[in-house]
Design an enzyme around this catalytic site. Structure first.
Site, PDB file in Angstrom:
ATOM      1  N   ARG A   1       3.876   6.944  -5.095  1.00  0.00           N
ATOM      2  CA  ARG A   1       4.876   6.768  -4.248  1.00  0.00           C
ATOM      3  C   ARG A   1       5.329   6.043  -3.505  1.00  0.00           C
ATOM      4  NH1 ARG A   1       0.078   9.097  -2.908  1.00  0.00           N
ATOM      5  NH2 ARG A   1       0.657  11.256  -3.671  1.00  0.00           N
TER       6      ARG A   1
ATOM      7  N   ASP B   1     -10.321   4.268  -6.358  1.00  0.00           N
ATOM      8  CA  ASP B   1      -9.876   3.930  -4.908  1.00  0.00           C
ATOM      9  C   ASP B   1     -10.257   2.428  -4.341  1.00  0.00           C
ATOM     10  OD1 ASP B   1     -10.499   3.880  -1.993  1.00  0.00           O
ATOM     11  OD2 ASP B   1     -11.835   6.096  -1.470  1.00  0.00           O
ATOM     12  N   VAL B   2      -8.854   1.923  -4.332  1.00  0.00           N
ATOM     13  CA  VAL B   2      -9.839   0.521  -3.811  1.00  0.00           C
ATOM     14  C   VAL B   2     -10.219  -0.037  -2.849  1.00  0.00           C
ATOM     15  CG1 VAL B   2      -7.271  -0.620  -4.783  1.00  0.00           C
ATOM     16  CG2 VAL B   2      -7.681   0.436  -2.183  1.00  0.00           C
TER      17      VAL B   2
ATOM     18  N   ASN C   1      -1.059  -2.874  -3.035  1.00  0.00           N
ATOM     19  CA  ASN C   1       0.333  -2.381  -2.152  1.00  0.00           C
ATOM     20  C   ASN C   1      -0.188  -1.196  -1.468  1.00  0.00           C
ATOM     21  OD1 ASN C   1       3.034  -0.772  -2.279  1.00  0.00           O
ATOM     22  ND2 ASN C   1       1.749   0.175  -3.013  1.00  0.00           N
TER      23      ASN C   1
ATOM     24  N   LEU D   1      -6.375   0.956  21.087  1.00  0.00           N
ATOM     25  CA  LEU D   1      -7.483   0.856  21.050  1.00  0.00           C
ATOM     26  C   LEU D   1      -8.754   1.641  21.864  1.00  0.00           C
ATOM     27  CD1 LEU D   1      -8.991  -1.104  19.589  1.00  0.00           C
ATOM     28  CD2 LEU D   1      -8.348  -2.714  20.969  1.00  0.00           C
ATOM     29  N   ALA D   2      -8.270   2.504  23.087  1.00  0.00           N
ATOM     30  CA  ALA D   2      -9.789   2.278  23.662  1.00  0.00           C
ATOM     31  C   ALA D   2     -10.038   4.534  23.415  1.00  0.00           C
ATOM     32  CB  ALA D   2      -8.915   2.741  25.796  1.00  0.00           C
TER      33      ALA D   2
ATOM     34  N   TYR E   1      -4.030  -1.792  11.648  1.00  0.00           N
ATOM     35  CA  TYR E   1      -3.273  -1.883  10.723  1.00  0.00           C
ATOM     36  C   TYR E   1      -2.974  -3.475  11.179  1.00  0.00           C
ATOM     37  CZ  TYR E   1       0.866  -1.566   8.012  1.00  0.00           C
ATOM     38  OH  TYR E   1       1.949  -1.291   7.491  1.00  0.00           O
TER      39      TYR E   1
ATOM     40  N   THR F   1      10.280   5.649   4.145  1.00  0.00           N
ATOM     41  CA  THR F   1       9.248   6.517   3.345  1.00  0.00           C
ATOM     42  C   THR F   1       8.773   6.914   4.329  1.00  0.00           C
ATOM     43  OG1 THR F   1       7.143   4.538   4.190  1.00  0.00           O
ATOM     44  CG2 THR F   1       8.970   4.131   1.903  1.00  0.00           C
TER      45      THR F   1
HETATM   46  P1  NAD Z   1       2.665   5.625   1.479  1.00  0.00           P
HETATM   47  O1  NAD Z   1       1.862   6.315   2.009  1.00  0.00           O
HETATM   48  O2  NAD Z   1       3.976   5.945   0.351  1.00  0.00           O
HETATM   49  O3  NAD Z   1       1.819   4.317   0.136  1.00  0.00           O
HETATM   50  C1  NAD Z   1       0.621   4.553  -0.189  1.00  0.00           C
HETATM   51  C2  NAD Z   1      -0.055   4.366  -1.339  1.00  0.00           C
HETATM   52  O4  NAD Z   1      -1.161   3.676  -1.594  1.00  0.00           O
HETATM   53  C3  NAD Z   1      -0.958   5.648  -2.075  1.00  0.00           C
HETATM   54  O5  NAD Z   1      -0.069   6.384  -3.340  1.00  0.00           O
HETATM   55  C4  NAD Z   1      -1.864   6.331  -1.682  1.00  0.00           C
HETATM   56  O6  NAD Z   1      -2.402   6.794  -2.335  1.00  0.00           O
HETATM   57  C5  NAD Z   1      -2.481   4.577  -1.541  1.00  0.00           C
HETATM   58  N1  NAD Z   1      -3.743   4.427  -1.178  1.00  0.00           N
HETATM   59  C6  NAD Z   1      -3.665   4.946  -0.282  1.00  0.00           C
HETATM   60  N2  NAD Z   1      -4.895   4.295   0.032  1.00  0.00           N
HETATM   61  C7  NAD Z   1      -5.570   4.144  -1.451  1.00  0.00           C
HETATM   62  C8  NAD Z   1      -7.180   3.434  -1.985  1.00  0.00           C
HETATM   63  N3  NAD Z   1      -8.181   4.043  -1.438  1.00  0.00           N
HETATM   64  N4  NAD Z   1      -6.915   3.484  -3.527  1.00  0.00           N
HETATM   65  C9  NAD Z   1      -5.784   2.845  -4.047  1.00  0.00           C
HETATM   66  N5  NAD Z   1      -5.345   3.973  -3.388  1.00  0.00           N
HETATM   67  C10 NAD Z   1      -4.432   4.080  -2.362  1.00  0.00           C
HETATM   68  O7  NAD Z   1       2.854   4.002   1.878  1.00  0.00           O
HETATM   69  P2  NAD Z   1       4.424   2.971   1.526  1.00  0.00           P
HETATM   70  O8  NAD Z   1       5.309   3.118   2.919  1.00  0.00           O
HETATM   71  O9  NAD Z   1       4.456   3.004   0.453  1.00  0.00           O
HETATM   72  O10 NAD Z   1       3.327   1.563   1.971  1.00  0.00           O
HETATM   73  C11 NAD Z   1       3.061   1.124   1.368  1.00  0.00           C
HETATM   74  C12 NAD Z   1       2.539  -0.250   1.625  1.00  0.00           C
HETATM   75  O11 NAD Z   1       3.564  -0.919   1.972  1.00  0.00           O
HETATM   76  C13 NAD Z   1       1.509  -0.696   2.334  1.00  0.00           C
HETATM   77  O12 NAD Z   1       0.881  -1.406   2.161  1.00  0.00           O
HETATM   78  C14 NAD Z   1       1.860  -0.565   3.625  1.00  0.00           C
HETATM   79  O13 NAD Z   1       0.765  -0.847   4.703  1.00  0.00           O
HETATM   80  C15 NAD Z   1       2.920  -1.590   3.432  1.00  0.00           C
HETATM   81  N6  NAD Z   1       4.642  -1.685   4.504  1.00  0.00           N
HETATM   82  C16 NAD Z   1       4.595  -0.181   4.692  1.00  0.00           C
HETATM   83  C17 NAD Z   1       6.130   0.178   5.715  1.00  0.00           C
HETATM   84  C18 NAD Z   1       7.234   1.077   5.650  1.00  0.00           C
HETATM   85  O14 NAD Z   1       7.965   0.704   6.416  1.00  0.00           O
HETATM   86  N7  NAD Z   1       6.757   2.388   5.087  1.00  0.00           N
HETATM   87  C19 NAD Z   1       6.005  -1.384   6.347  1.00  0.00           C
HETATM   88  C20 NAD Z   1       5.708  -2.307   5.996  1.00  0.00           C
HETATM   89  C21 NAD Z   1       4.299  -2.511   5.023  1.00  0.00           C
END
Ligand code: NAD
Length: 477
Positions: free
Chosen positions: A247, A291-292, A318, A327-328, A383, A418
């Site tokens: 997704r 699962d990564v 990704n 944090l606390a 994060y 998203t």
């Molecule tokens: P999302 O939650 O829509 O999709 C993330 C996908 O990663 C999901 O399909 C989830 O199942 C998969 N995932 C999570 N943990 C996993 C694991 N352990 N093993 C395999 N797959 C796993 O998120 P998104 O908004 O599409 O974000 C994608 C990337 O972009 C992320 O790294 C996020 O940090 C980064 N990002 C997003 C935004 C934003 O505004 N949406 C901004 C900055 C960075």
């Protein structure tokens, strides 16, 4: 999640009403985005204005007429440089003075390009003023401003270093001034000797693929070996791995890579097997359920890639999660899970792919950082740490892998629409959208198109870079 203001602003009557009533409501301009795969004549019917007698004249001559642009230039030197190619592609080259800029015949143009690679003294900066002052109003909707310069650490004198760095402040400010019409301004910093690596970068910044990239500098270095730079189907014959492809940004990236010719292995968690398989089927790719954060995932990925596709050319890290708390209040589980998925997994998988030579020579690694990793964010110490970590990983590995022709880059999305951003409280969400030059959130496809550009053979000169896809966000700027 619908952006009500953006929807409203697409209605000309509503736009007129808001502006004539003088209401302080921002009306963002809908951005032009790619309608299909990359095409050679993507500037057909468009006019590009070029000024500055620098080192990139011949490169501009190779790009603009071939892309179908009508080119208007600011000097006889440029006219002579571009003339032969303009004739070969049947595109006219004319003088800037022929452009009607005022009155009822005023013409809008697609792009303004200034080659400042020969700038040495503060007096040269005046060219920024003269060119953009005269023509900035001519930039049309979703138009482009591209400034080309040298990185200041390659300067020969202190004055030149100052002048080269000045291009950044200029470009970032210009981006804010033209963002209201959905137009972007970006800076290409070309290392001496890296000119041949610039065409793909120029095409990206001039095309709709860079719709949500604005106010960004991008450094181009020299790359060794024979330069491949197909303009159409640039990823034909390549295999890509995208993690988190079920997704959001991952799904859009898998689709964009496939659209440009790649065979895509779509990886997501075993729990998401249905969604992942659906994405893979739709693009003629392969699903991979893992699962990564599982310590055995790297070995499984390597073995599946070797068996199914004979290795991989493009890796997009990704998959990512947020587990926000100040944090606390943050329990250890939230910290550990975020570090494990967002950073440990990237390190482990990359190491395994390299150790086993599963990632081919001239490969591409692109990882997802975030504006939070650049600017920090309340409630996201975990994060943001991982997303800054991705930047450290990128810069270090880029140097290490240069001799193998493998590039390593990160993209740092700002506010992208998203499910991650849909979960943000409404007031913070509105601020996230509006506090940027383009005054709106980006779409997953904007990040996907930027990743795809970094994955192309033509982007061989871009490595160790963090490219923000943030619409010129004020945060972290
Ligand atoms: P999302 O939650 O829509 O999709 C993330 C996908 O990663 C999901 O399909 C989830 O199942 C998969 N995932 C999570 N943990 C996993 C694991 N352990 N093993 C395999 N797959 C796993 O998120 P998104 O908004 O599409 O974000 C994608 C990337 O972009 C992320 O790294 C996020 O940090 C980064 N990002 C997003 C935004 C934003 O505004 N949406 C901004 C900055 C960075």
């Amino acid at each position: 999640m619908t952006d009500v203001l953006l929807e409203l602003s697409k209605n000309p009557l509503a736009r007129k009403l808001v502006s004539s009533a003088g209401l302080p409501i921002p009306m963002p301009e809908a951005l032009a985005r790619p309608k299909g795969p990359a095409t050679e004549r993507f500037l057909e019917g468009k006019t590009v204005l070029v000024a500055g007698d620098g080192a990139l004249g011949a490169i501009l001559a190779g790009v603009l007429p071939r892309a179908g642009a009508k080119t208007l230039v600011g000097s006889e030197v440029l006219q002579r440089t571009i003339a032969a190619s303009a004739e070969a592609y049947g595109r006219p080259v004319g003088s800037l003075s022929s452009l009607p800029t005022e009155g009822e015949h005023a013409e809008k143009v697609h792009a303004l390009v200034l080659d400042g690679t020969a700038f040495e003294s503060t007096a040269d900066l005046k060219q920024l003023y003269t060119f953009f002052h005269e023509f900035v109003r001519s930039i049309g909707r979703s138009g482009r401003a591209v400034v080309i310069g040298r990185p200041s650490d390659t300067a020969n004198t202190v004055e030149q270093a100052a002048v080269e760095n000045a291009l950044e402040g200029f470009t970032r400010s210009l981006a804010k001034e033209i963002g209201g019409k959905g137009a972007t301004a970006n800076l290409v910093l070309v290392e001496p000797g890296a000119e041949a690596q610039v065409p793909a970068v120029l095409r990206f910044f001039l095309s709709s693929a860079s719709a949500f990239v604005s106010a960004q500098p991008l450094r181009v270095s020299a790359a060794s070996g024979k330069l491949e730079d197909p303009w159409e189907a640039p990823l034909a014959g390549k295999v890509a791995l995208v993690t988190g492809a079920a997704r959001g940004i991952g799904e859009a990236t898998a689709q964009a890579l496939a659209r440009e010719g790649a065979r895509v292995v779509c990886l997501d968690r075993p729990d998401d097997d249905e969604a992942t398989s659906k994405v893979a089927r739709a693009i003629g790719g392969l699903p991979l359920h893992a699962d990564v954060s599982d310590p055995s995932a790297a070995a499984k990925i390597v073995s599946e890639l070797r068996k199914q596709t004979g290795g991989v050319d493009i890796v997009v890290h990704n998959a990512g999660v947020t587990r926000d708390r100040t944090l606390a209040r943050m329990d250890e589980g939230r910290w550990d899970l975020t570090v494990d998925i967002n950073l440990n997994a990237i390190l482990r998988i990359t190491q395994s792919l390299l150790d086993t030579s599963t990632l081919h020579e001239n490969g591409r690694i692109v990882s997802l950082s975030s504006i939070a990793g650049i600017a920090g964010n309340m409630g996201q110490t975990n994060y943001a740490a991982t997303k800054s970590g991705v930047i450290g990983f990128t810069r270090f590995l880029a140097k290490d892998l240069k001799k193998r022709g493998i590039t390593v880059n990160a993209v740092a999305p700002g506010f992208i629409e998203t499910r991650m951003t849909a979960a943000i409280p409404v007031v913070i969400r509105e601020a996230g959208r509006r506090l940027s030059a383009l005054g709106q959130g980006g779409q997953p496809e904007d990040v996907a198109n930027t990743i795809t550009f970094l994955a192309t053979p033509g982007a061989a000169g871009v490595t160790g870079q963090v490219l923000r896809v943030c619409g010129g966000a004020l945060i972290g700027a």
